[in-house]
Enzyme design. Structure first.
Site, PDB file in Angstrom:
ATOM      1  N   THR A   1      59.778 -94.810   7.989  1.00 15.45           N
ATOM      2  CA  THR A   1      58.424 -94.909   8.550  1.00 15.45           C
ATOM      3  C   THR A   1      57.570 -95.855   7.703  1.00 15.45           C
ATOM      4  OG1 THR A   1      57.793 -92.903   7.353  1.00 15.45           O
ATOM      5  CG2 THR A   1      58.364 -92.646   9.665  1.00 15.45           C
TER       6      THR A   1
ATOM      7  N   CYS B   1      80.472-104.861  30.198  1.00 21.91           N
ATOM      8  CA  CYS B   1      81.515-105.438  29.356  1.00 21.91           C
ATOM      9  C   CYS B   1      82.160-106.628  30.067  1.00 21.91           C
ATOM     10  CB  CYS B   1      82.558-104.375  29.051  1.00 21.91           C
ATOM     11  SG  CYS B   1      83.954-104.977  28.081  1.00 21.91           S
TER      12      CYS B   1
ATOM     13  N   HIS C   1      74.713 -91.443  12.617  1.00 21.56           N
ATOM     14  CA  HIS C   1      74.355 -91.562  14.033  1.00 21.56           C
ATOM     15  C   HIS C   1      74.609 -92.958  14.578  1.00 21.56           C
ATOM     16  CE1 HIS C   1      71.459 -87.868  13.513  1.00 21.56           C
ATOM     17  NE2 HIS C   1      72.731 -87.565  13.402  1.00 21.56           N
TER      18      HIS C   1
ATOM     19  N   GLN D   1      70.935 -90.734   8.683  1.00 16.98           N
ATOM     20  CA  GLN D   1      70.784 -90.430  10.107  1.00 16.98           C
ATOM     21  C   GLN D   1      70.135 -91.599  10.829  1.00 16.98           C
ATOM     22  OE1 GLN D   1      68.477 -86.751   9.099  1.00 16.98           O
ATOM     23  NE2 GLN D   1      69.877 -85.729  10.495  1.00 16.98           N
TER      24      GLN D   1
HETATM   25 ZN    ZN Z   1      85.026-102.884  27.996  1.00 16.45          ZN
END
Ligand code: ZN
Length: 276
Positions: free
Chosen positions: A45, A171, A138, A118
């Site tokens: 922060t 993709c 994460h 995290q």
């Molecule tokens: Zn893919």
């Protein structure tokens, strides 16, 4: 617990950490050789990145999608990528603050073994911590991943496509849905990542918990694992956590000044410049 102070009232400014609580932290960290930092949103922060759970945080404005919703709902993917297109440049422009830099210094002098974080902002690596010593529990906002084939891209490669009008990028190998290489609600942490974090916690002799509300499991168990393995645990936070009672020292305040003072003291003691 070395010190108890009244918590700041909700909405009030964070008071500076007291000199006595920082002195207690420094005394505790002296002679520690395998420091592990466990960091949450609170360390970033001070770099201008909002705390997800804080007032005005991202969650207040837009709840993050679950993985099931993301896969199953085209509208969720469209909203996700629209948010990403507008917000990613701000995240990418954020700079590490004094707290990140202090942890990088601790690694550089051989006192800090790992950063377990995290956060998905990459600011520990930007500050100078080795990428192989930063365990991103994460994931990271700086990579984009195909949910079907697992191929990944640098986030800017996809950002260029968004800016060129590709509203929901897919993709280009398998046509699968793309999203940032971060953990969403309903998704398990990758096993290998969690195992590395647990091993680092077990091997530490001091865990610095910085700016984490310690709510999200299983990551929030890591300070407990360190404690049970014999490490001291220091909590540096602006708000109370469920683990406050197990802390060997509790520092209430901004993390940047606290970590700077800690690092300066430890480095000054162990790496005194040669006298001329
Ligand atoms: Zn893919």
């Amino acid at each position: 617990m070395a010190e108890i102070r009244p918590w700041p009232r909700a909405g009030g400014a964070t008071p500076p950490a007291t000199a006595s609580s920082i002195a207690t932290l420094i005394a505790l960290a002296r002679d520690r050789q395998r420091i592990v930092a466990f960091t949450g949103a609170g360390i970033s922060t001070e770099s201008g990145i909002p705390d997800y759970r804080g007032p005005g945080g991202v969650w207040e404005r837009q709840a993050p999608p679950t993985i099931g919703d993301f896969r199953g709902n085209p509208e969720t993917r469209r909203e996700y990528w629209e948010g990403r297109r507008t917000r990613y440049p701000t995240l990418a422009a954020a700079q590490p603050n004094a707290g990140h830099r202090a942890l990088a210094h601790l690694e550089a002098v051989g006192l800090l073994t790992y950063v377990l974080t995290q956060n998905i902002d990459g600011l520990h690596q930007a500050a100078g911590n080795s990428p192989d010593r930063v365990i991103e529990l994460h994931g990271t906002a700086h990579r984009i991943r195909c949910l079907d084939c697992g191929r990944t891209w640098d986030a800017w490669q996809i950002q260029i496509r968004l800016d060129a009008g590709d509203i929901v990028p897919t993709c280009d190998v398998c046509g699968g849905p793309l999203r940032a290489a971060t953990i969403l609600f309903g998704e398990a942490l990758p096993r290998e990542t969690l195992q590395r974090a647990i091993a680092a916690a077990r091997d530490s002799d001091l865990m610095l918990v910085v700016g984490s509300s310690l709510i999200v499991n299983p990551a929030a168990r890591l300070p407990l694992i360190a404690k049970r393995s014999g490490a001291l645990v220091a909590l540096i936070n602006r708000t109370p956590t469920a683990l406050d009672p197990l802390a060997d020292v509790l520092v209430v305040g901004e993390s940047g000044p606290t970590l700077s003072a800690l690092t300066a003291a430890l480095i000054g003691e162990r790496h005194s410049p040669p006298s001329s």
